[in-house]
Design a protein around this motif. Structure first.
Motif, PDB file in Angstrom:
ATOM      1  N   ASP A 218      41.215  43.199  46.933  1.00 43.22           N
ATOM      2  CA  ASP A 218      40.461  42.390  45.977  1.00 43.22           C
ATOM      3  C   ASP A 218      40.904  42.640  44.534  1.00 43.22           C
ATOM      4  O   ASP A 218      40.182  42.299  43.595  1.00 43.22           O
ATOM      5  CB  ASP A 218      38.956  42.687  46.112  1.00 43.22           C
ATOM      6  CG  ASP A 218      38.093  41.591  45.509  1.00 43.22           C
ATOM      7  OD1 ASP A 218      38.445  40.411  45.650  1.00 43.22           O
ATOM      8  OD2 ASP A 218      37.070  41.927  44.877  1.00 43.22           O
ATOM      9  N   SER A 220      43.019  42.320  40.926  1.00 39.32           N
ATOM     10  CA  SER A 220      43.172  41.144  40.071  1.00 39.32           C
ATOM     11  C   SER A 220      44.467  40.399  40.366  1.00 39.32           C
ATOM     12  O   SER A 220      45.430  40.965  40.887  1.00 39.32           O
ATOM     13  CB  SER A 220      43.139  41.551  38.597  1.00 39.32           C
ATOM     14  OG  SER A 220      44.285  42.311  38.274  1.00 39.32           O
ATOM     15  N   THR A 224      42.888  38.700  32.457  1.00 40.51           N
ATOM     16  CA  THR A 224      41.728  37.801  32.443  1.00 40.51           C
ATOM     17  C   THR A 224      42.059  36.457  31.815  1.00 40.51           C
ATOM     18  O   THR A 224      41.282  35.510  31.931  1.00 40.51           O
ATOM     19  CB  THR A 224      40.569  38.450  31.670  1.00 40.51           C
ATOM     20  OG1 THR A 224      41.019  38.830  30.356  1.00 40.51           O
ATOM     21  CG2 THR A 224      40.065  39.693  32.386  1.00 40.51           C
ATOM     22  N   GLU A 229      43.250  34.360  37.826  1.00 40.88           N
ATOM     23  CA  GLU A 229      42.219  35.383  37.661  1.00 40.88           C
ATOM     24  C   GLU A 229      40.977  34.811  36.985  1.00 40.88           C
ATOM     25  O   GLU A 229      39.839  35.157  37.339  1.00 40.88           O
ATOM     26  CB  GLU A 229      42.778  36.561  36.850  1.00 40.88           C
ATOM     27  CG  GLU A 229      41.823  37.733  36.666  1.00 40.88           C
ATOM     28  CD  GLU A 229      41.423  38.393  37.976  1.00 40.88           C
ATOM     29  OE1 GLU A 229      40.402  39.106  37.979  1.00 40.88           O
ATOM     30  OE2 GLU A 229      42.124  38.200  38.995  1.00 40.88           O
ATOM     31  N   ARG A 232      38.505  33.178  39.247  1.00 42.51           N
ATOM     32  CA  ARG A 232      37.690  34.041  40.103  1.00 42.51           C
ATOM     33  C   ARG A 232      36.366  34.408  39.441  1.00 42.51           C
ATOM     34  O   ARG A 232      35.452  34.898  40.110  1.00 42.51           O
ATOM     35  CB  ARG A 232      38.454  35.324  40.452  1.00 42.51           C
ATOM     36  CG  ARG A 232      39.752  35.062  41.202  1.00 42.51           C
ATOM     37  CD  ARG A 232      40.167  36.228  42.067  1.00 42.51           C
ATOM     38  NE  ARG A 232      40.171  37.499  41.382  1.00 42.51           N
ATOM     39  CZ  ARG A 232      40.218  38.686  42.008  1.00 42.51           C
ATOM     40  NH1 ARG A 232      40.240  38.730  43.323  1.00 42.51           N
ATOM     41  NH2 ARG A 232      40.246  39.816  41.323  1.00 42.51           N
ATOM     42  N   ARG A 234      35.578  36.819  37.346  1.00 41.67           N
ATOM     43  CA  ARG A 234      35.267  38.241  37.270  1.00 41.67           C
ATOM     44  C   ARG A 234      35.067  38.678  35.818  1.00 41.67           C
ATOM     45  O   ARG A 234      35.664  38.102  34.902  1.00 41.67           O
ATOM     46  CB  ARG A 234      36.399  39.068  37.891  1.00 41.67           C
ATOM     47  CG  ARG A 234      36.703  38.709  39.338  1.00 41.67           C
ATOM     48  CD  ARG A 234      35.505  38.978  40.237  1.00 41.67           C
ATOM     49  NE  ARG A 234      35.739  38.565  41.607  1.00 41.67           N
ATOM     50  CZ  ARG A 234      36.276  39.333  42.548  1.00 41.67           C
ATOM     51  NH1 ARG A 234      36.671  40.563  42.239  1.00 41.67           N
ATOM     52  NH2 ARG A 234      36.425  38.884  43.768  1.00 41.67           N
ATOM     53  N   ASN A 246      43.064  47.627  39.769  1.00 38.83           N
ATOM     54  CA  ASN A 246      43.898  46.427  39.632  1.00 38.83           C
ATOM     55  C   ASN A 246      45.393  46.724  39.613  1.00 38.83           C
ATOM     56  O   ASN A 246      46.209  45.814  39.710  1.00 38.83           O
ATOM     57  CB  ASN A 246      43.514  45.657  38.366  1.00 38.83           C
ATOM     58  CG  ASN A 246      42.157  44.998  38.494  1.00 38.83           C
ATOM     59  OD1 ASN A 246      41.717  44.679  39.594  1.00 38.83           O
ATOM     60  ND2 ASN A 246      41.479  44.787  37.365  1.00 38.83           N
TER      61      ASN A 246
END
Length: 476
Positions: A218, A220, A224, A229, A232, A234, A246
């Protein structure tokens, strides 16, 4: 048999990879940093069995690391390629039986120099065949590489086509090694995000697996800011989470070479700036990888036997700074993995694959058809762009010939010697630039286009095979 080969097959294999950022004349504190890198490798616990280095450009730096690690890694190879070298090296606990450097057919453009020198260094794959035991099958084939740098965001990255083609090339090399029944290790700075086109090609067509995602499924899919990514949803991770979960090896806030100019100046003055590992780290991403595959999991027919090797652990390292300079040892962190060999009687689960088709030579994996379509679209778009660039370069060459002849004719009516000198200088320099542009448009662009045609043909063939598999599955 060589006395350096153990009498019994080892039950674990420790792998280590690092981009050293060792560009001569460009990388700051290069010699001091790479010397410290050698010391840190020698102090690793458990000690590595195989080490892959990237951006280790000079023979002096390589020899420095070799001398510091020779007690645990007595064998090694520094690879030569291109005009300035590929920057690749492999160190090993066991003898290197065979070795060669495979150049990538598609590897950037000479016109991008000096800002982007990928074409001149001759990037490729450093290949080494290493025997780690006395059994006939106790061979590991190591493939160390550094794919073309992105330079721009992926949605407008003009080198995406080349990097994807390079991923296809190293995947083919690794697949051939698995078909020979050997353990396969692919490692290096791949300049790609997890689950990107290049990543999918390597895992599927190379018959290998990304060790980090074997342990951290799971983790990354980029920083970000990256679309995959971001989709998702997160939260922005901390620097510590990026390192431990990650697997981020690049652009971390903990890496001093990614700091702003003010922080760099303070560091140069000797100030030891501390960054909290709990701080948010939105830009960090994973660009460095270790892939592995066992030849015993891909055999003739569909009845594949079980792989004896499994991933025990994987870590990001070399995050500590230089003891006196207080800078990071490289602009990348290292990645390491430990593989364990299971007893032959131990049960294991079959390896993951997208689609499989028995073609008589082995169990062949394919990606979904739309992935190959995306690659072909990227290739066609890039080919059209380069054809246009080639024509413009040839036009430039022809125009420059006219300008040069015009300057030479104008010299006849020049009223002063200094005017004649200027005209001759403009003619000479202009014609020189025009000749270079003509060579690039008339030779390099044709050379590149033929490489693109080969890549396109191979992807088209893979697409047709994947389509046939999907059709047969629907009929079943």
């Amino acid at each position: 048999m060589d006395s350096s080969i153990p009498s019994e097959t080892p039950s674990t294999l420790n792998i280590f990879s690092l981009n050293c950022w060792g560009l001569k004349y460009i990388s700051k504190h290069r010699s001091a940093r790479l010397t410290e890198i050698g010391k840190r490798i020698a102090a690793l616990n458990p000690p590595p069995d195989i080490v892959g280095l990237q951006e280790c450009w000079t023979g002096a730096d390589y020899e420095s690391i070799r001398s510091l690690t020779s007690h645990i890694l007595p064998f090694g190879k520094f690879y030569y390629s291109g005009a300035f070298g590929g920057g690749l090296a492999i160190l090993s606990r066991w003898p290197v039986e065979e070795s060669n450097m495979v150049r990538y057919p598609l590897n950037g453009r000479p016109g991008a120099w000096p800002i982007r020198g990928d074409w001149f260094v001759g990037k490729g794959v450093a290949c080494a065949r290493i025997r780690y035991g006395r059994d006939a099958k106790d061979i590991v084939e190591v493939f160390c590489t550094h794919l073309h740098a992105p330079y721009e965001p992926e949605h407008r990255d003009s080198y995406l086509c080349h990097r994807t083609a390079q991923a296809w090339e190293i995947a083919r090399l690794m697949r051939h090694a698995t078909e020979r029944g050997h353990l396969v290790i692919g490692l290096g700075d791949f300049n790609m995000r997890p689950k990107s086109l290049a990543h999918q090609l390597i895992e599927t067509h190379g018959h290998v697996r990304d060790v980090w995602r074997e342990v951290h499924l799971d983790s990354s899919l980029g920083s970000t800011e990256d679309e995959l990514e971001r989709n998702r949803g997160r939260p922005v991770p901390s620097a510590d989470f990026n390192i431990t979960e990650n697997g981020a090896t690049c652009d971390s806030i903990l890496n001093t070479w990614r700091w702003n100019k003010d922080q760099q100046k303070r560091l140069d003055k000797g100030e030891d700036i501390l960054i909290s590992e709990s701080d948010l780290d939105p830009h960090a991403k994973r660009l460095d990888y270790i892939f592995f595959g066992s030849g015993e999991s891909t055999v003739a027919g569909n009845a594949a036997s079980q792989s004896p090797w499994r991933v025990k652990s994987t870590t990001v390292g070399m995050t500590e700074r230089h003891p006196t300079l207080h800078c990071s040892l490289s602009d990348h962190f290292s990645v390491a993995a430990t593989l364990t060999r299971l007893p032959s009687s131990s049960p294991s689960s079959p390896s993951k694959a997208s689609h499989r088709a028995d073609q008589g030579t082995g169990s062949v994996s394919f990606l979904p058809v739309e992935v190959y379509t995306d690659i072909l679209t990227i290739t066609s778009t890039y080919t059209a762009r380069e054809r246009k660039q080639g024509r413009l370069r040839l036009y430039h060459f022809l125009v420059q010939i006219g300008v040069s002849v015009g300057c030479l004719v104008a010299v006849w009516w020049s009223p002063h010697n200094y005017v004649a000198f200027i005209l001759m200088l403009v003619s000479t320099l202009g014609l020189s630039v025009g000749v270079v542009q003509g060579l690039m448009g008339g030779i390099f662009n044709l050379w590149e286009e033929r490489g693109l045609r080969e890549f396109k043909w191979e992807i088209e063939r893979a697409k047709e095979a994947a389509k046939a598999v999907e059709t047969s599955e629907k009929e079943i």
